[in-house]
Design a protein around this motif. Sequence first.
Motif, PDB file in Angstrom:
ATOM      1  N   PRO A   1       6.354  11.347  -6.785  1.00  0.00           N
ATOM      2  CA  PRO A   1       4.906  11.156  -6.579  1.00  0.00           C
ATOM      3  C   PRO A   1       4.547   9.861  -5.853  1.00  0.00           C
ATOM      4  O   PRO A   1       5.144   8.808  -6.071  1.00  0.00           O
ATOM      5  CB  PRO A   1       4.344  11.135  -8.006  1.00  0.00           C
ATOM      6  N   ILE A   2       3.525   9.972  -5.003  1.00  0.00           N
ATOM      7  CA  ILE A   2       2.889   8.822  -4.370  1.00  0.00           C
ATOM      8  C   ILE A   2       1.406   8.924  -4.711  1.00  0.00           C
ATOM      9  O   ILE A   2       0.735   9.865  -4.294  1.00  0.00           O
ATOM     10  CB  ILE A   2       3.078   8.820  -2.845  1.00  0.00           C
ATOM     11  N   PHE A   3       0.905   7.971  -5.467  1.00  0.00           N
ATOM     12  CA  PHE A   3      -0.491   7.994  -5.905  1.00  0.00           C
ATOM     13  C   PHE A   3      -1.344   7.172  -4.947  1.00  0.00           C
ATOM     14  O   PHE A   3      -1.062   5.994  -4.711  1.00  0.00           O
ATOM     15  CB  PHE A   3      -0.622   7.442  -7.325  1.00  0.00           C
ATOM     16  N   ILE A   4      -2.379   7.800  -4.426  1.00  0.00           N
ATOM     17  CA  ILE A   4      -3.329   7.122  -3.535  1.00  0.00           C
ATOM     18  C   ILE A   4      -4.621   6.957  -4.318  1.00  0.00           C
ATOM     19  O   ILE A   4      -5.305   7.928  -4.628  1.00  0.00           O
ATOM     20  CB  ILE A   4      -3.569   7.936  -2.250  1.00  0.00           C
ATOM     21  N   THR A   5      -4.939   5.732  -4.665  1.00  0.00           N
ATOM     22  CA  THR A   5      -6.058   5.462  -5.574  1.00  0.00           C
ATOM     23  C   THR A   5      -7.080   4.547  -4.912  1.00  0.00           C
ATOM     24  O   THR A   5      -6.899   4.084  -3.791  1.00  0.00           O
ATOM     25  CB  THR A   5      -5.546   4.808  -6.871  1.00  0.00           C
ATOM     26  N   GLY A   6      -8.139   4.258  -5.654  1.00  0.00           N
ATOM     27  CA  GLY A   6      -9.160   3.334  -5.186  1.00  0.00           C
ATOM     28  C   GLY A   6     -10.534   3.889  -5.455  1.00  0.00           C
ATOM     29  O   GLY A   6     -10.693   4.989  -5.982  1.00  0.00           O
ATOM     30  N   MET A   7     -11.529   3.133  -5.103  1.00  0.00           N
ATOM     31  CA  MET A   7     -12.887   3.655  -5.165  1.00  0.00           C
ATOM     32  C   MET A   7     -12.992   4.806  -4.166  1.00  0.00           C
ATOM     33  O   MET A   7     -12.347   4.792  -3.115  1.00  0.00           O
ATOM     34  CB  MET A   7     -13.890   2.564  -4.830  1.00  0.00           C
TER      35      MET A   7
ATOM     36  N   PHE B   1      -6.872   5.071 -10.319  1.00  0.00           N
ATOM     37  CA  PHE B   1      -6.751   3.613 -10.508  1.00  0.00           C
ATOM     38  C   PHE B   1      -6.984   3.248 -11.971  1.00  0.00           C
ATOM     39  O   PHE B   1      -6.503   2.213 -12.447  1.00  0.00           O
ATOM     40  CB  PHE B   1      -7.708   2.856  -9.591  1.00  0.00           C
ATOM     41  N   LEU B   2      -7.709   4.095 -12.705  1.00  0.00           N
ATOM     42  CA  LEU B   2      -7.918   3.862 -14.133  1.00  0.00           C
ATOM     43  C   LEU B   2      -6.628   4.034 -14.931  1.00  0.00           C
ATOM     44  O   LEU B   2      -6.507   3.509 -16.037  1.00  0.00           O
ATOM     45  CB  LEU B   2      -8.976   4.831 -14.671  1.00  0.00           C
ATOM     46  N   TYR B   3      -5.689   4.779 -14.378  1.00  0.00           N
ATOM     47  CA  TYR B   3      -4.473   5.165 -15.107  1.00  0.00           C
ATOM     48  C   TYR B   3      -3.219   4.467 -14.589  1.00  0.00           C
ATOM     49  O   TYR B   3      -2.107   4.883 -14.922  1.00  0.00           O
ATOM     50  CB  TYR B   3      -4.272   6.679 -14.996  1.00  0.00           C
ATOM     51  N   ILE B   4      -3.359   3.425 -13.804  1.00  0.00           N
ATOM     52  CA  ILE B   4      -2.177   2.803 -13.209  1.00  0.00           C
ATOM     53  C   ILE B   4      -1.208   2.320 -14.276  1.00  0.00           C
ATOM     54  O   ILE B   4       0.014   2.450 -14.138  1.00  0.00           O
ATOM     55  CB  ILE B   4      -2.599   1.673 -12.248  1.00  0.00           C
TER      56      ILE B   4
ATOM     57  N   ARG C   1     -11.974  -6.006 -11.178  1.00  0.00           N
ATOM     58  CA  ARG C   1     -11.380  -6.722 -12.304  1.00  0.00           C
ATOM     59  C   ARG C   1     -10.164  -5.982 -12.863  1.00  0.00           C
ATOM     60  O   ARG C   1      -9.155  -6.609 -13.214  1.00  0.00           O
ATOM     61  CB  ARG C   1     -12.434  -6.901 -13.403  1.00  0.00           C
ATOM     62  N   LEU C   2     -10.257  -4.643 -12.926  1.00  0.00           N
ATOM     63  CA  LEU C   2      -9.132  -3.863 -13.431  1.00  0.00           C
ATOM     64  C   LEU C   2      -7.940  -3.945 -12.481  1.00  0.00           C
ATOM     65  O   LEU C   2      -6.789  -4.059 -12.930  1.00  0.00           O
ATOM     66  CB  LEU C   2      -9.548  -2.410 -13.636  1.00  0.00           C
ATOM     67  N   MET C   3      -8.199  -3.916 -11.182  1.00  0.00           N
ATOM     68  CA  MET C   3      -7.091  -4.030 -10.230  1.00  0.00           C
ATOM     69  C   MET C   3      -6.414  -5.389 -10.351  1.00  0.00           C
ATOM     70  O   MET C   3      -5.187  -5.499 -10.187  1.00  0.00           O
ATOM     71  CB  MET C   3      -7.590  -3.798  -8.806  1.00  0.00           C
ATOM     72  N   ALA C   4      -7.177  -6.425 -10.658  1.00  0.00           N
ATOM     73  CA  ALA C   4      -6.574  -7.738 -10.880  1.00  0.00           C
ATOM     74  C   ALA C   4      -5.653  -7.708 -12.097  1.00  0.00           C
ATOM     75  O   ALA C   4      -4.588  -8.346 -12.114  1.00  0.00           O
ATOM     76  CB  ALA C   4      -7.663  -8.796 -11.050  1.00  0.00           C
TER      77      ALA C   4
ATOM     78  N   PRO D   1       3.189  -6.975 -10.887  1.00  0.00           N
ATOM     79  CA  PRO D   1       3.135  -7.636  -9.569  1.00  0.00           C
ATOM     80  C   PRO D   1       3.992  -6.900  -8.541  1.00  0.00           C
ATOM     81  O   PRO D   1       5.163  -6.584  -8.781  1.00  0.00           O
ATOM     82  CB  PRO D   1       3.672  -9.041  -9.860  1.00  0.00           C
ATOM     83  N   GLY D   2       3.376  -6.614  -7.405  1.00  0.00           N
ATOM     84  CA  GLY D   2       4.088  -5.964  -6.315  1.00  0.00           C
ATOM     85  C   GLY D   2       4.220  -4.455  -6.437  1.00  0.00           C
ATOM     86  O   GLY D   2       4.690  -3.801  -5.495  1.00  0.00           O
ATOM     87  N   ARG D   3       3.821  -3.886  -7.568  1.00  0.00           N
ATOM     88  CA  ARG D   3       4.013  -2.451  -7.759  1.00  0.00           C
ATOM     89  C   ARG D   3       2.909  -1.608  -7.111  1.00  0.00           C
ATOM     90  O   ARG D   3       3.095  -0.427  -6.847  1.00  0.00           O
ATOM     91  CB  ARG D   3       4.081  -2.114  -9.261  1.00  0.00           C
ATOM     92  N   VAL D   4       1.748  -2.216  -6.911  1.00  0.00           N
ATOM     93  CA  VAL D   4       0.639  -1.509  -6.270  1.00  0.00           C
ATOM     94  C   VAL D   4       0.378  -2.148  -4.911  1.00  0.00           C
ATOM     95  O   VAL D   4       0.177  -3.361  -4.826  1.00  0.00           O
ATOM     96  CB  VAL D   4      -0.644  -1.569  -7.129  1.00  0.00           C
TER      97      VAL D   4
END
Length: 520
Positions: A273-279, A365-368, A424-427, A434-437
């Motif tokens: 899988p490759i997850f493409i997330t974001g707003m 992105f909520l489930y990263i 804030r959640l992405m932070a 670190p580096g995984r997203v």
Amino acid sequence: MLEAQARAALARGDLPAAAQAAQQLAMTQPQSPAGFFLLGMAAAESGHIARAVPMLEHAIARGGNAEHLAQYARLLILLHRDGEAGQAARQALARGQADPLTLDTIGCVLARLGDHETSVAPFEGAVAGEPDNMGFRYNLAAACGFTGRVDAARSHYEVILHADPGDARVHYALAILARQTAEANDVPRLETALAAATRPEDQLRIRYALAKSHEDMGHAADAFAYLSTANAAQKRAVGYDFSSDAAIFDAIEALFADGLPRGWGKGLDEPAPIFITGMPRTGTTLVDRILSSHPQVGSAGELQAMPVAVKKLAATPSRLVIDPPTIAASATADPAAMGQAYMARASHHRPAGKARFTDKLPANFLYIGHILSALPKARIICLRRHPLDTIWSNYKNLFATQSSYYAYSYDLMDTARYYARFDRLMALWDRLYPGRVLNLSYEALVADQEAQTRRLLDHCGLAWDAACLSFHENKAAVATPSAAQVRRPLNADAVARWKRHEQALAPARDWLAAQGIAVD
């Protein structure tokens, strides 16, 4: 005689009479599939889907025809048994000699599974059999739009509007099918339809269509006026309050406050899988097209597979896929089981013959945290776009009105608040993993397509392939509002679009700046 009685009773909504006739038919002709099929249909119409499915299985075991298989597939979709549904729908299509309703049902199942290309043929058959059935024609028009058959889609939509000039779904579909221009636009027709519309849901879609048309033509004030009226009414209708989304963000941050939840073990060893997330509306469809242009990658579309996997393992009783109790209860889930549940559902949607696949549900992105625990070898991309372009794009897009994911988008300040919590959640994920997203800037991608595409492929562990630069030549279906855009070469048309509405967006801009979010 009994079969005709049962069908007639179903047609008029007399379910007890239909069930009685069907039961007598099944008892007197136990080797015939008809009685069992009609018993199942009566149960399904009564809302008893789980009771209906075994009846249809009995019918199919007795030599059920295309109609039986198609209705069986439809019920399996409702039970989230996607793989079996797809198999039944394709078996129904292979039987041939199907009536128009059966062909339309087959097409709808295939469309729900994301196989829009295959859905076109049964939809065409349904329309050929009943050309005056506008429901069948709408489904065909939508499938044509998703698969790039723009002229055919427009032609079918126009037939529907000739029969019903007030069809709001069609007005909106035509508005997003292609860019509107000063020389060719439907504004007068839309204004006439709006004046005649009485249902709030019709007014909503027509106002969105008018806003899209005016936005395309550069009429910023008119576009915003129609949007603000439409969105204010829709926010009142759904009763949205930002606190509901804030509680979800709070629950996620609490779950991962100290790193991984206590007791979580090793996830599933699966690199596909490759997850493409974001707003939403930040370039997720564009990146999906870029990656699925690579010979090793296929697009599985926007899957609910991870949200459903988390919900399944959390085993909470609420009907919501995501809510604070479900997030909290997922702390006791086994990450490997979560990964297995995800792959079991996703496997029915991934294209055959591809080693890797994309899942472009933005809300993942909520489930990263769940994803990187359940599928530690998965690759994740998060699209980042200028905050105000993100807010404006969300505000002006009509998402699925029944979805709670996007209820924030009917208010500019709610969308700004949602963006701040997303940021804030992405932070948090960047601190934990670190580096995984890969945080990929939409603006950077537009400014330097090749360099950013190389960066994207490298993050996903994929070798360079120049086909990824020609994503607009990708023939696969697109079932998002970005369909028209991603069939054109990359351009900067959407960069800094928010500046057209700078005054209207000033409160959101000032609020974001006060939160420490760069908006210049």
